[in-house]
Write an enzyme that holds these catalytic residues in place. Structure first.
Site, PDB file in Angstrom:
ATOM      1  N   TYR A 133      18.877  -9.219   1.668  1.00  0.00           N
ATOM      2  CA  TYR A 133      18.679  -9.892   0.379  1.00  0.00           C
ATOM      3  C   TYR A 133      18.087 -11.271   0.628  1.00  0.00           C
ATOM      4  O   TYR A 133      18.516 -11.989   1.532  1.00  0.00           O
ATOM      5  CB  TYR A 133      20.030 -10.026  -0.342  1.00  0.00           C
ATOM      6  CG  TYR A 133      19.951 -10.731  -1.681  1.00  0.00           C
ATOM      7  CD1 TYR A 133      19.281 -10.163  -2.753  1.00  0.00           C
ATOM      8  CD2 TYR A 133      20.570 -11.970  -1.868  1.00  0.00           C
ATOM      9  CE1 TYR A 133      19.226 -10.799  -3.987  1.00  0.00           C
ATOM     10  CE2 TYR A 133      20.514 -12.614  -3.106  1.00  0.00           C
ATOM     11  CZ  TYR A 133      19.846 -12.023  -4.163  1.00  0.00           C
ATOM     12  OH  TYR A 133      19.797 -12.669  -5.380  1.00  0.00           O
ATOM     13  N   ASP A 164      15.669 -15.688   7.392  1.00  0.00           N
ATOM     14  CA  ASP A 164      16.472 -16.105   6.240  1.00  0.00           C
ATOM     15  C   ASP A 164      17.886 -16.347   6.750  1.00  0.00           C
ATOM     16  O   ASP A 164      18.655 -15.404   6.953  1.00  0.00           O
ATOM     17  CB  ASP A 164      16.440 -15.026   5.156  1.00  0.00           C
ATOM     18  CG  ASP A 164      17.263 -15.430   3.929  1.00  0.00           C
ATOM     19  OD1 ASP A 164      18.088 -16.367   4.045  1.00  0.00           O
ATOM     20  OD2 ASP A 164      17.089 -14.807   2.871  1.00  0.00           O
ATOM     21  N   LYS A 203      23.304 -22.110   0.810  1.00  0.00           N
ATOM     22  CA  LYS A 203      24.767 -22.020   0.917  1.00  0.00           C
ATOM     23  C   LYS A 203      25.410 -23.212   1.650  1.00  0.00           C
ATOM     24  O   LYS A 203      25.605 -24.242   1.036  1.00  0.00           O
ATOM     25  CB  LYS A 203      25.155 -20.653   1.507  1.00  0.00           C
ATOM     26  CG  LYS A 203      24.613 -19.523   0.599  1.00  0.00           C
ATOM     27  CD  LYS A 203      25.274 -18.184   0.710  1.00  0.00           C
ATOM     28  CE  LYS A 203      24.852 -17.314  -0.466  1.00  0.00           C
ATOM     29  NZ  LYS A 203      23.938 -16.237  -0.173  1.00  0.00           N
TER      30      LYS A 203
END
Ligand SMILES: *Cc1c(COP(=O)(O)O)cnc(C)c1O
Length: 399
Positions: free
Chosen positions: A144, A239, A267
């Site tokens: 994702y 990522d 995050k």
């Protein structure tokens, strides 16, 4: 556990917001339950509006590595807010956060702060296309990278066909430029490069995949991926929105010793506030506006309150001796306990773990990619999830 108040608020919310939530996984649709409506959190615990207390294994899906409401982070946020919450003008703290990141992740020679992981991944793809002058990107099934159009794409009918939209509202013309590959399958990737290599701008990957449950890269998969992309002049984008500052202070790339061309973060670098970052080789990042022709901007990018939380979080990690070895010990203890409990009750499970990232699959086979992950027993997972919640343990509601 009584959840009367949560039920009441959730029912009202469902009338006003899709699924009652502002991000779909929070709605607990996959487990068929009413989500606890959170009132507050401190350290390892969250408390809902019915007064139930939970041990929080989710940690806001990654950012709260120091636990909730950590004193230093809260004080940094308060101090920053008192000086104003947004200026739309540069600040010294943006430089300090950028420097902290670049020192920890040296492949990020130059970087830009944004407000979410989605924005960071989307912008990194644009920079890669602008730099290479190519349109195609490769992503992996089960990884994702946020909800931008070109990344909400699933595999087409064959291994060597263009991707198709994985969401309504994504034009086929966008998904055509994304090729979806199988995680840990270097041979499949070589085939893709044989057919399209000279038009591939970049391969984007979670170097440790944490969005299909946890799937670890096979030995040398990332190394081979690095040399394959290099030989075709395609960029490699890691990522590290989850793995950055999670699996080591230098992320997965530091741990495995592999240098991507671009890196995407989010995050943890915001310490619970909205921050993302993308960056990498200087000559690529020099293509980004105002230096170059790749446009990308943000009114709240580098927001002073968010940046203060990020600096405080990264500094706290940096100044805590044995931070990552302690996380690893805790993860190992948890894994052991799961293995023992499963053996005691004769339940077949598979566990993937790296440091504090850990997934339990109700599966008879090793989980190495999306296909093996989705073969896990969802019925058992639902039962396990609801039993954990009943016992005050708040875990991920999806694989
Ligand atoms: C969470 C996540 C994103 C998206 O970040 P948001 O801040 O939710 O937009 C991107 N990539 C990975 C690997 C993620 O886990």
């Amino acid at each position: 556990m009584n959840n009367f108040k949560s039920k009441e608020v959730f029912e009202k919310s469902c009338k006003l917001m899709p699924g009652g939530v502002n991000s779909p996984v929070r709605a607990y649709r996959s487990v068929g339950l009413v989500p606890p409506i959170v009132k507050k959190a401190a350290g390892s615990r969250i408390i809902d509006i019915d007064g139930n207390e939970y041990i929080d294994y989710v940690c806001s899906w990654g950012p709260m590595i120091l636990g909730h409401a950590h004193d230093d982070v809260i004080n940094a946020i308060k101090a920053a807010a008192e000086n104003g919450t947004s200026y739309g003008a540069p600040t010294e703290n943006e430089f300090i956060l950028a420097e902290l990141i670049s020192e920890a992740v040296p492949s990020m020679e130059m970087l830009r702060l944004v407000s979410s992981g989605t924005e960071a991944a989307m912008s990194a793809i644009r920079a890669a296309r602008g730099y290479t002058g190519r349109d195609l990107i490769v992503k992996f099934e089960g990884c994702y990278h946020g909800h931008s159009d070109g990344l909400l794409v699933k595999a087409g009918s064959g291994a060597l066909t263009a991707g198709v939209p994985d969401s309504a509202g994504v034009p086929k013309d966008y998904s055509r430029n994304t090729i979806v590959a199988v995680y840990n399958d270097i041979e499949g990737l070589k085939e893709i490069f044989k057919s399209f290599g000279n038009n591939i701008a970049a391969v984007i990957i979670e170097p440790v995949a944490a969005n299909m449950g946890l799937v670890l890269p096979d030995y040398d998969f990332l190394g081979q991926l690095r040399s394959l992309t290099q030989s075709y002049g395609s960029l490699l984008i890691f990522d590290e929105v989850i793995t950055g500052f999670r699996v080591s202070f230098g992320g997965a790339q530091g741990l495995y010793g592999i240098k991507p061309d671009l890196t995407v973060l989010g995050k943890i670098i915001g310490g619970g506030m909205p921050v993302g970052a993308y960056g990498g080789r200087k000559e690529i990042m020099e293509k980004v506006a105002p230096l170059g022709p790749v446009y990308q901007a943000g009114t709240l990018s580098g927001n002073p309150v968010a940046v203060a939380a990020g600096i405080s979080t990264l500094n706290t990690i940096k100044n805590t001796a044995d931070f990552y070895s302690r996380l690893d010990c805790l993860g190992e203890a948890l894994q052991k306990a799961y293995v023992e409990a499963a053996a005691r009750y004769n339940v077949e499970i598979r566990i993937n773990r790296i440091g504090s990232l850990l997934s339990v699959f109700f599966n008879n086979n090793n989980v190495i990619d999306y296909n093996s992950a989705v073969k896990s027993d969802l019925k058992k997972f639902k039962k396990y999830f609801s039993a954990m919640l009943d016992r005050g343990i708040y875990i991920f509601s999806e694989l």
